[in-house]
Design a protein around this motif. Structure first.
Motif, PDB file in Angstrom:
ATOM      1  N   GLU A 170      -9.320  -5.215 -24.924  1.00 37.83           N
ATOM      2  CA  GLU A 170      -9.343  -3.879 -25.524  1.00 37.83           C
ATOM      3  C   GLU A 170      -9.328  -2.761 -24.484  1.00 37.83           C
ATOM      4  OE1 GLU A 170     -12.592  -3.595 -28.226  1.00 37.83           O
ATOM      5  OE2 GLU A 170     -11.794  -5.103 -29.617  1.00 37.83           O
ATOM      6  N   LYS A 171      -9.991  -2.977 -23.353  1.00 31.84           N
ATOM      7  CA  LYS A 171     -10.044  -1.942 -22.317  1.00 31.84           C
ATOM      8  C   LYS A 171      -8.665  -1.704 -21.715  1.00 31.84           C
ATOM      9  CE  LYS A 171     -14.892  -2.448 -20.980  1.00 31.84           C
ATOM     10  NZ  LYS A 171     -15.845  -2.734 -19.884  1.00 31.84           N
ATOM     11  N   LEU A 172      -7.919  -2.776 -21.468  1.00 30.69           N
ATOM     12  CA  LEU A 172      -6.569  -2.625 -20.925  1.00 30.69           C
ATOM     13  C   LEU A 172      -5.645  -1.963 -21.939  1.00 30.69           C
ATOM     14  CD1 LEU A 172      -6.207  -6.037 -19.086  1.00 30.69           C
ATOM     15  CD2 LEU A 172      -5.902  -3.808 -18.019  1.00 30.69           C
ATOM     16  N   ILE A 173      -5.791  -2.315 -23.204  1.00 29.35           N
ATOM     17  CA  ILE A 173      -4.964  -1.704 -24.247  1.00 29.35           C
ATOM     18  C   ILE A 173      -5.256  -0.212 -24.346  1.00 29.35           C
ATOM     19  CG2 ILE A 173      -4.544  -1.626 -26.742  1.00 29.35           C
ATOM     20  CD1 ILE A 173      -5.048  -4.679 -26.760  1.00 29.35           C
ATOM     21  N   ALA A 174      -6.538   0.154 -24.269  1.00 29.96           N
ATOM     22  CA  ALA A 174      -6.912   1.570 -24.327  1.00 29.96           C
ATOM     23  C   ALA A 174      -6.338   2.335 -23.145  1.00 29.96           C
ATOM     24  CB  ALA A 174      -8.437   1.703 -24.351  1.00 29.96           C
ATOM     25  N   ARG A 175      -6.402   1.751 -21.941  1.00 29.72           N
ATOM     26  CA  ARG A 175      -5.835   2.412 -20.766  1.00 29.72           C
ATOM     27  C   ARG A 175      -4.320   2.547 -20.901  1.00 29.72           C
ATOM     28  NH1 ARG A 175      -7.183   3.368 -15.388  1.00 29.72           N
ATOM     29  NH2 ARG A 175      -9.245   3.739 -16.265  1.00 29.72           N
ATOM     30  N   PHE A 176      -3.674   1.500 -21.423  1.00 33.65           N
ATOM     31  CA  PHE A 176      -2.229   1.538 -21.649  1.00 33.65           C
ATOM     32  C   PHE A 176      -1.857   2.693 -22.580  1.00 33.65           C
ATOM     33  CE2 PHE A 176       1.053   0.313 -24.790  1.00 33.65           C
ATOM     34  CZ  PHE A 176       2.165   0.337 -23.978  1.00 33.65           C
ATOM     35  N   ASN A 177      -2.589   2.839 -23.666  1.00 31.37           N
ATOM     36  CA  ASN A 177      -2.292   3.907 -24.625  1.00 31.37           C
ATOM     37  C   ASN A 177      -2.490   5.284 -24.008  1.00 31.37           C
ATOM     38  OD1 ASN A 177      -1.573   2.220 -26.778  1.00 31.37           O
ATOM     39  ND2 ASN A 177      -3.707   1.946 -27.412  1.00 31.37           N
ATOM     40  N   LEU A 228       3.566   1.755 -14.944  1.00 33.26           N
ATOM     41  CA  LEU A 228       2.573   1.271 -15.896  1.00 33.26           C
ATOM     42  C   LEU A 228       2.028  -0.089 -15.476  1.00 33.26           C
ATOM     43  CD1 LEU A 228       3.976   2.150 -19.440  1.00 33.26           C
ATOM     44  CD2 LEU A 228       1.731   2.761 -18.548  1.00 33.26           C
ATOM     45  N   TYR A 229       2.926  -0.950 -15.043  1.00 33.91           N
ATOM     46  CA  TYR A 229       2.539  -2.290 -14.603  1.00 33.91           C
ATOM     47  C   TYR A 229       1.515  -2.200 -13.461  1.00 33.91           C
ATOM     48  CZ  TYR A 229       2.964  -6.767 -12.141  1.00 33.91           C
ATOM     49  OH  TYR A 229       2.701  -7.951 -11.498  1.00 33.91           O
ATOM     50  N   CYS A 230       1.787  -1.374 -12.473  1.00 32.95           N
ATOM     51  CA  CYS A 230       0.905  -1.257 -11.306  1.00 32.95           C
ATOM     52  C   CYS A 230      -0.442  -0.653 -11.678  1.00 32.95           C
ATOM     53  CB  CYS A 230       1.569  -0.422 -10.219  1.00 32.95           C
ATOM     54  SG  CYS A 230       2.974  -1.236  -9.444  1.00 32.95           S
ATOM     55  N   LYS A 231      -0.434   0.364 -12.530  1.00 31.87           N
ATOM     56  CA  LYS A 231      -1.688   0.999 -12.941  1.00 31.87           C
ATOM     57  C   LYS A 231      -2.558   0.028 -13.736  1.00 31.87           C
ATOM     58  CE  LYS A 231      -0.088   5.780 -12.920  1.00 31.87           C
ATOM     59  NZ  LYS A 231       0.334   6.954 -13.725  1.00 31.87           N
ATOM     60  N   LEU A 232      -1.938  -0.726 -14.635  1.00 34.22           N
ATOM     61  CA  LEU A 232      -2.700  -1.677 -15.433  1.00 34.22           C
ATOM     62  C   LEU A 232      -3.187  -2.863 -14.598  1.00 34.22           C
ATOM     63  CD1 LEU A 232      -0.668  -1.702 -18.765  1.00 34.22           C
ATOM     64  CD2 LEU A 232      -2.897  -0.680 -18.355  1.00 34.22           C
ATOM     65  N   LYS A 233      -2.359  -3.290 -13.646  1.00 36.00           N
ATOM     66  CA  LYS A 233      -2.767  -4.385 -12.773  1.00 36.00           C
ATOM     67  C   LYS A 233      -3.978  -3.971 -11.934  1.00 36.00           C
ATOM     68  CE  LYS A 233      -1.073  -7.438  -9.118  1.00 36.00           C
ATOM     69  NZ  LYS A 233       0.054  -7.753  -8.207  1.00 36.00           N
ATOM     70  N   GLN A 234      -3.955  -2.743 -11.415  1.00 38.20           N
ATOM     71  CA  GLN A 234      -5.084  -2.238 -10.629  1.00 38.20           C
ATOM     72  C   GLN A 234      -6.339  -2.132 -11.494  1.00 38.20           C
ATOM     73  OE1 GLN A 234      -4.515   1.717  -9.045  1.00 38.20           O
ATOM     74  NE2 GLN A 234      -6.055   1.432  -7.472  1.00 38.20           N
ATOM     75  N   TYR A 235      -6.169  -1.663 -12.723  1.00 35.09           N
ATOM     76  CA  TYR A 235      -7.306  -1.533 -13.634  1.00 35.09           C
ATOM     77  C   TYR A 235      -7.853  -2.914 -14.011  1.00 35.09           C
ATOM     78  CZ  TYR A 235     -10.096   0.114 -17.598  1.00 35.09           C
ATOM     79  OH  TYR A 235     -11.125   0.390 -18.456  1.00 35.09           O
ATOM     80  N   GLN A 236      -6.951  -3.879 -14.175  1.00 33.22           N
ATOM     81  CA  GLN A 236      -7.364  -5.249 -14.469  1.00 33.22           C
ATOM     82  C   GLN A 236      -8.209  -5.823 -13.323  1.00 33.22           C
ATOM     83  OE1 GLN A 236      -4.411  -8.516 -14.297  1.00 33.22           O
ATOM     84  NE2 GLN A 236      -4.920  -8.881 -16.446  1.00 33.22           N
ATOM     85  N   GLN A 237      -7.795  -5.563 -12.094  1.00 37.59           N
ATOM     86  CA  GLN A 237      -8.555  -6.022 -10.930  1.00 37.59           C
ATOM     87  C   GLN A 237      -9.932  -5.368 -10.887  1.00 37.59           C
ATOM     88  OE1 GLN A 237      -5.787  -4.995  -7.819  1.00 37.59           O
ATOM     89  NE2 GLN A 237      -4.741  -6.972  -7.900  1.00 37.59           N
ATOM     90  N   GLN A 238      -9.976  -4.080 -11.231  1.00 40.22           N
ATOM     91  CA  GLN A 238     -11.247  -3.355 -11.268  1.00 40.22           C
ATOM     92  C   GLN A 238     -12.181  -3.968 -12.307  1.00 40.22           C
ATOM     93  OE1 GLN A 238     -10.884   0.924 -11.925  1.00 40.22           O
ATOM     94  NE2 GLN A 238     -12.910   0.983 -12.838  1.00 40.22           N
ATOM     95  N   LEU A 239     -11.652  -4.283 -13.479  1.00 44.22           N
ATOM     96  CA  LEU A 239     -12.460  -4.896 -14.535  1.00 44.22           C
ATOM     97  C   LEU A 239     -12.979  -6.266 -14.103  1.00 44.22           C
ATOM     98  CD1 LEU A 239     -10.361  -4.043 -17.739  1.00 44.22           C
ATOM     99  CD2 LEU A 239     -12.506  -2.981 -17.000  1.00 44.22           C
ATOM    100  N   ASN A 240     -12.122  -7.030 -13.419  1.00 38.70           N
ATOM    101  CA  ASN A 240     -12.521  -8.357 -12.945  1.00 38.70           C
ATOM    102  C   ASN A 240     -13.657  -8.258 -11.923  1.00 38.70           C
ATOM    103  OD1 ASN A 240     -10.587  -9.583 -14.547  1.00 38.70           O
ATOM    104  ND2 ASN A 240      -9.088  -9.768 -12.912  1.00 38.70           N
ATOM    105  N   GLU A 241     -13.558  -7.251 -11.030  1.00 39.04           N
ATOM    106  CA  GLU A 241     -14.600  -7.054 -10.025  1.00 39.04           C
ATOM    107  C   GLU A 241     -15.911  -6.646 -10.685  1.00 39.04           C
ATOM    108  OE1 GLU A 241     -13.016  -4.174  -7.369  1.00 39.04           O
ATOM    109  OE2 GLU A 241     -11.539  -5.537  -6.482  1.00 39.04           O
ATOM    110  N   GLU A 242     -15.811  -5.769 -11.692  1.00 37.38           N
ATOM    111  CA  GLU A 242     -17.019  -5.332 -12.396  1.00 37.38           C
ATOM    112  C   GLU A 242     -17.673  -6.502 -13.126  1.00 37.38           C
ATOM    113  OE1 GLU A 242     -15.713  -2.185 -14.915  1.00 37.38           O
ATOM    114  OE2 GLU A 242     -15.585  -0.710 -13.291  1.00 37.38           O
ATOM    115  N   GLU A 243     -16.834  -7.372 -13.701  1.00 35.94           N
ATOM    116  CA  GLU A 243     -17.354  -8.539 -14.408  1.00 35.94           C
ATOM    117  C   GLU A 243     -18.073  -9.476 -13.443  1.00 35.94           C
ATOM    118  OE1 GLU A 243     -15.720 -12.267 -17.143  1.00 35.94           O
ATOM    119  OE2 GLU A 243     -14.400 -10.592 -16.650  1.00 35.94           O
ATOM    120  N   THR A 244     -17.499  -9.650 -12.247  1.00 29.91           N
ATOM    121  CA  THR A 244     -18.121 -10.503 -11.239  1.00 29.91           C
ATOM    122  C   THR A 244     -19.467  -9.943 -10.804  1.00 29.91           C
ATOM    123  OG1 THR A 244     -15.986 -11.268 -10.410  1.00 29.91           O
ATOM    124  CG2 THR A 244     -17.868 -11.497  -8.925  1.00 29.91           C
ATOM    125  N   ILE A 245     -19.509  -8.628 -10.556  1.00 27.81           N
ATOM    126  CA  ILE A 245     -20.752  -7.974 -10.146  1.00 27.81           C
ATOM    127  C   ILE A 245     -21.810  -8.097 -11.232  1.00 27.81           C
ATOM    128  CG2 ILE A 245     -21.817  -5.741  -9.619  1.00 27.81           C
ATOM    129  CD1 ILE A 245     -19.112  -4.999  -8.264  1.00 27.81           C
TER     130      ILE A 245
END
Length: 208
Positions: free
Chosen positions: A65-72, A91-108
């Motif tokens: 949902e977070k990636l979809i919201a950022r995409f919109n 769009l691809y690069c922005k979403l990929k960067q945001y996906q990496q950020q979410l993954n890092e936050e999840e790990t933390i």
């Protein structure tokens, strides 16, 4: 014999520009091309606004949902009925960067949960950790020079809930975060603390 489909000259120019602008590798560009061409059968280099989500979904960038919201949000900013290849790459690069950020936050977050449980809290983030347990563990097992006495003084009572626990070590800086990471590693690999922080330092020097 069927002739191999080719990309028109304008499209090829946009591909080269996109690689340069967004620092994309050839493999990534090829993946984007494959998905874009599903909707751009004439090779114009453009994809309809309502087709871009399918392109990015097939590229595994709209799977929560977070990636979809950022995409919109990004699509709204672009405010276009059709997007060219460079805009799709953007769009691809922005979403990929945001996906990496979410993954890092999840790990933390998982590291904080691990540490919270290891020191007395519960897996669902309920319960409490005693201040005395934190201080004792730091002194006995990790030998970190954290001035937690002063930091802990900002919290009332003798125990911390999960949010207070996280905030404490966020305020404690890099040493505090190192403590969380290493307690998390200990929690995942064994039932009690027998590995000291200095041993992790030695291991880090050896592998690097």
């Amino acid at each position: 014999m069927k002739r191999k489909q080719t990309i028109n000259a304008d499209y090829q120019d946009m591909i080269q520009q996109a690689k340069s602008m967004f620092n994309l590798g050839q493999d990534e560009v090829n993946e984007i091309i494959v998905e874009v061409k599903k909707f751009d059968t004439k090779g114009t280099g453009y994809v309809g606004k309502h087709e871009v989500d399918d392109v990015l979904r097939d590229l595994k960038l709209l799977d929560n949902e977070k990636l979809i919201a950022r995409f919109n949000e990004e699509l709204k900013i672009m405010n276009a009925k059709f997007l060219d290849f460079k805009q799709v790459c953007d769009l691809y690069c922005k979403l990929k960067q945001y996906q990496q950020q979410l993954n890092e936050e999840e790990t933390i977050t998982q590291e904080y949960i691990d540490a919270f449980c290891a020191l007395g809290g519960q897996l669902d983030k309920s319960g409490f950790v005693l201040k005395s347990t934190i201080i004792e563990t730091i002194k006995r097992e990790f030998e970190l020079n954290l001035e937690l006495d002063s930091i802990l003084g900002d919290f009332h009572g003798t125990q911390l809930d999960f949010d207070e626990f996280c905030q404490l070590f966020e305020n404690a800086g890099d040493d505090g975060k190192s403590f969380i990471t290493n307690v998390s590693l200990s929690k995942r690999n064994q039932n009690d603390f027998v590995v000291r922080y200095k041993d992790f330092e030695k291991w880090d020097k050896l592998v690097n």
